[in-house]
Design a protein around this motif. Structure first.
Motif, PDB file in Angstrom:
ATOM      1  N   GLY A 143      46.111 -29.296  22.102  1.00  0.00           N
ATOM      2  CA  GLY A 143      46.520 -28.346  21.071  1.00  0.00           C
ATOM      3  C   GLY A 143      45.675 -28.429  19.806  1.00  0.00           C
ATOM      4  N   ARG A 144      45.186 -27.267  19.394  1.00  0.00           N
ATOM      5  CA  ARG A 144      44.364 -27.209  18.186  1.00  0.00           C
ATOM      6  C   ARG A 144      45.185 -27.521  16.940  1.00  0.00           C
ATOM      7  NH1 ARG A 144      40.899 -21.641  18.945  1.00  0.00           N
ATOM      8  NH2 ARG A 144      39.445 -22.402  20.512  1.00  0.00           N
ATOM      9  N   LYS A 145      46.425 -27.044  16.973  1.00  0.00           N
ATOM     10  CA  LYS A 145      47.273 -27.284  15.797  1.00  0.00           C
ATOM     11  C   LYS A 145      47.478 -28.790  15.608  1.00  0.00           C
ATOM     12  CE  LYS A 145      51.951 -26.286  14.169  1.00  0.00           C
ATOM     13  NZ  LYS A 145      53.083 -25.362  14.358  1.00  0.00           N
ATOM     14  N   THR A 166      37.570 -26.281  12.470  1.00  0.00           N
ATOM     15  CA  THR A 166      37.543 -25.386  13.623  1.00  0.00           C
ATOM     16  C   THR A 166      36.108 -25.112  14.048  1.00  0.00           C
ATOM     17  OG1 THR A 166      39.602 -24.359  12.950  1.00  0.00           O
ATOM     18  CG2 THR A 166      38.199 -23.064  14.405  1.00  0.00           C
ATOM     19  N   LYS A 206      46.828 -21.003  29.881  1.00  0.00           N
ATOM     20  CA  LYS A 206      47.682 -19.927  29.403  1.00  0.00           C
ATOM     21  C   LYS A 206      49.130 -20.391  29.348  1.00  0.00           C
ATOM     22  CE  LYS A 206      48.145 -15.012  29.765  1.00  0.00           C
ATOM     23  NZ  LYS A 206      47.828 -13.781  30.449  1.00  0.00           N
ATOM     24  N   ASN A 208      53.002 -16.919  25.952  1.00  0.00           N
ATOM     25  CA  ASN A 208      52.568 -15.827  25.084  1.00  0.00           C
ATOM     26  C   ASN A 208      51.277 -16.149  24.339  1.00  0.00           C
ATOM     27  OD1 ASN A 208      52.979 -13.315  24.071  1.00  0.00           O
ATOM     28  ND2 ASN A 208      54.138 -14.021  22.290  1.00  0.00           N
ATOM     29  N   TYR A 209      50.641 -17.238  24.699  1.00  0.00           N
ATOM     30  CA  TYR A 209      49.443 -17.668  23.958  1.00  0.00           C
ATOM     31  C   TYR A 209      48.639 -18.636  24.816  1.00  0.00           C
ATOM     32  CZ  TYR A 209      52.163 -21.934  23.103  1.00  0.00           C
ATOM     33  OH  TYR A 209      52.889 -23.080  23.264  1.00  0.00           O
ATOM     34  N   TYR A 210      47.484 -19.084  24.277  1.00  0.00           N
ATOM     35  CA  TYR A 210      46.658 -20.071  24.971  1.00  0.00           C
ATOM     36  C   TYR A 210      46.806 -21.426  24.289  1.00  0.00           C
ATOM     37  CZ  TYR A 210      44.303 -16.242  27.322  1.00  0.00           C
ATOM     38  OH  TYR A 210      44.034 -15.158  28.091  1.00  0.00           O
ATOM     39  N   GLN A 211      46.688 -22.478  25.090  1.00  0.00           N
ATOM     40  CA  GLN A 211      46.655 -23.810  24.495  1.00  0.00           C
ATOM     41  C   GLN A 211      45.367 -24.501  24.944  1.00  0.00           C
ATOM     42  OE1 GLN A 211      49.562 -27.028  25.579  1.00  0.00           O
ATOM     43  NE2 GLN A 211      50.032 -26.839  23.403  1.00  0.00           N
ATOM     44  N   TYR A 212      44.790 -25.281  24.044  1.00  0.00           N
ATOM     45  CA  TYR A 212      43.488 -25.901  24.308  1.00  0.00           C
ATOM     46  C   TYR A 212      43.637 -27.416  24.428  1.00  0.00           C
ATOM     47  CZ  TYR A 212      41.741 -21.362  22.794  1.00  0.00           C
ATOM     48  OH  TYR A 212      41.504 -20.007  22.693  1.00  0.00           O
TER      49      TYR A 212
END
Lengths: 170, 435
Positions: free
Chosen positions: A20-22, A55, A73, A76-80
């Motif tokens: 997760g980027r967050k 980023t 995927k 509702n979004y992508y996770q990295y």
């Protein structure tokens, strides 16, 4: 050369995979607040402290082949997901960068959710205010996140543990 | 009548090449424009060193700040009477728009990096400190300066207000893209702003775009993408930025080594010691910095002198494309060769990365990472832009980073032909084939 990139690579060498980027954003911000000298500039955003510089630097590390990024995927979004590559290890071996030890801090943060780390980093963002002012500010800027009093207390405790203090000053 | 409601007898207008006219009717806005700290922005260029590449790019942060104010003024005119818009926030929005860049210093980006400063912090200090701007805002209400600072700092309670000034499609970006395109003379950077303003809709905590306006937003994203590569990431401007940054490093290093400057660097002293007061910060503008660079060109220190001559006379470093992954060994060898040849590699062999620049692309990102641009669909649902637009999706997936290696070509060429390092340096820099 690329000292700030090398510092991030040190982070990944210690942390292993980051999901997760967050979560990544908040972990680097929190470490920076624990006097680990990352130099990425952070600003307050909708979801708390965020660094565009981080980023872009991550994008560079991926494009250089030092970090592997995979994208999955979700509903509702992508996770990295991010992991260090062999080329990344070679790069780090050439680097002279030395950072203070932070393994224990990473271990503590990896076990936490990105939502909780968002709260911790938001508290740290307002560290120049008193404890009661910070809590008031959290209610204002994180209104929609619905953090409970217990969440906030746990976050204070977490910060105290990270910084090696028994008691957080009011 | 309360100061906050006071209107000028006649509307004042500023001629503006981008928006044609900037309209001012509020007394508060008129007074803020006249404040010393706002007038100082005339002496800070919007695009830093880009004027060395695009000779027209001499416009200032003063021009840009007026432009952002004007865009917000027009957005709010369109918002009147719409659900979610609280007209009590109007003056706050206008003040925040006008003052959002107030803390920028001379050649802001390099100064921030070298002296570990933060222009946002100085914006807050100017707004909350003992300044003309603060006294004007205080006349509106004792708590008003703090509100303006909170909006600019993105910590204000009303996120809709924040998103007008700072989001992925905000008044700040809409002004600088068009203004920078106009003054650099490039043909990119244009988009139909009037159309975007017409399809902006206020929601509870953000501005969204009515889905029928998607193509106008695509145009905006495309011009943002093109401006980054054509103007903001231009390798020649980056060369000037590299030299600027090295001058500041050198001057600071010399000061720390107790070097005696021919001209005492009075304006820089607190920057060198890391104890910059608001007064010191406000005194240092670009004309002062350029004066010192001219004086330092005659300094006894050969590195400071050389770098200042380069910057002043535009004798910039050359560059080659550089891949730190594939060329790590070459870089280490070059570093050592430069040292042996008497060119201090700390100043004369510089890797510059795209992340060293203060600009960003549109990224939809991950949930909770950063707020994306949302389209408001006919059924009132919100959809992230790149999920609806093939154009935006394709731009979002492109490789957008690079690294360049900067060096003084004239120094390399001037090395004696019998110096053993010369041939190898030329080979490693790929200069041999050019001969």
């Amino acid at each position: 050369m690329l000292t700030n990139h090398a510092k991030l690579m040190k982070f990944f060498m210690t942390s292993g995979e980051i999901i997760g980027r967050k979560k990544l954003q908040k972990m680097i911000y929190i470490l920076k607040n624990c006097d680990i000298p990352f130099e990425e500039k952070f600003e307050f955003h909708f979801y708390g402290p965020y660094s565009e510089e981080l980023t872009l630097r991550m994008e560079e590390l991926c494009n250089l082949g030092f970090i592997a990024e995979s994208k999955e995927k979700k509903s509702n979004y992508y996770q990295y997901r991010y992991t260090m590559t062999r080329a990344g290890e070679d790069f780090l071996n050439h680097s002279q960068v030395v950072l203070p030890p932070f393994e224990d801090k990473i271990d503590k943060m990896k076990d936490q959710s990105s939502r909780f780390l968002e709260l911790v980093s938001t508290i740290l963002y307002f560290k120049h205010l008193s404890k009661s002012e910070v809590e008031e500010k959290i209610q204002i800027v994180k209104k929609s996140s619905n953090y409970t009093a217990t969440d906030i207390e746990s976050a204070w405790q977490f910060i105290a543990e990270l910084q090696g203090n028994e008691q957080v000053q009011a | 009548m309360a100061y906050k409601d006071e209107q000028l007898n006649e509307e004042k207008v500023f001629k503006d090449p981008v928006h044609r006219y900037v309209h001012v009717k509020d007394r508060v806005i008129w007074d803020l424009i006249s404040a010393a700290e706002f007038q100082r922005l005339r002496r800070i260029k919007q695009l830093g060193t880009s004027y060395l590449t695009f000779h027209g790019a001499e416009h200032s942060r003063f021009n840009h700040s007026l432009g952002v104010y004007e865009i917000v003024r027009r957005i709010l005119f369109n918002f009147e009477g719409r659900e979610h818009w609280n007209k009590e926030q109007r003056l706050l929005c206008l003040c925040a728009a006008l003052l959002h860049d107030l803390g920028h210093g001379p050649f802001s980006h390099s100064f921030e990096k070298v002296f570990k400063l933060d222009h946002e912090e100085f914006t807050r200090k100017i707004i909350l400190g003992n300044t003309e701007v603060n006294h004007i805002l205080q006349r509106v209400d004792k708590g008003f300066p703090q509100k303006v600072a909170d909006v600019i700092n993105k910590t204000y309670e009303d996120k809709l207000v924040i998103s007008l000034i700072s989001s992925q499609i905000d008044a700040d970006r809409m002004d600088y893209l068009q203004r920078d395109a106009y003054f650099t003379g490039v043909s990119y950077g244009h988009f139909d702003m009037e159309r975007i303003l017409r399809v902006m809709r206020p929601l509870e905590d953000q501005v969204v775009i009515k889905s029928s306006g998607m193509h106008a937003v695509e145009d905006y994203i495309m011009s943002r993408y093109q401006m980054y590569w054509q103007v903001y990431f231009h390798p020649v401007s980056r060369s000037a930025e590299v030299i600027l940054s090295k001058i500041l490093h050198r001057a600071k290093d010399l000061y720390q080594q107790d070097y005696t400057f021919s001209l005492k660097p009075t304006h820089f002293l607190s920057f060198f010691t890391g104890d910059v007061s608001l007064e010191d910060y406000l005194r240092l503008d670009e004309s002062i910095v350029l004066y010192y660079f001219q004086m330092w060109a005659d300094e006894a220190d050969p590195i400071l002198s050389d770098l200042c001559v380069r910057f002043t006379n535009r004798k910039l470093f050359k560059y080659i494309e550089f891949n730190p992954n594939l060329q790590m060994e070459e870089w280490m060898e070059l570093y050592s060769l430069f040292e042996k040849a008497g060119m201090d590699p700390e100043y004369y062999l510089v890797v510059d990365s795209s992340s060293d620049l203060p600009y960003d692309f549109y990224r939809p990102g991950e949930e909770g990472e950063r707020l994306p641009i949302h389209l408001l669909m006919p059924n009132q649902e919100l959809k992230e832009l790149s999920r609806q637009s093939d154009i935006v999706e394709s731009i979002s997936g492109k490789k957008r980073t690079d690294h360049k290696l900067y060096f003084p070509m004239d120094f390399v060429e001037a090395l004696p032909d019998d110096e053993p390092e010369k041939a190898r340096i030329e080979t490693l820099l790929g200069l041999s084939q050019e001969k």
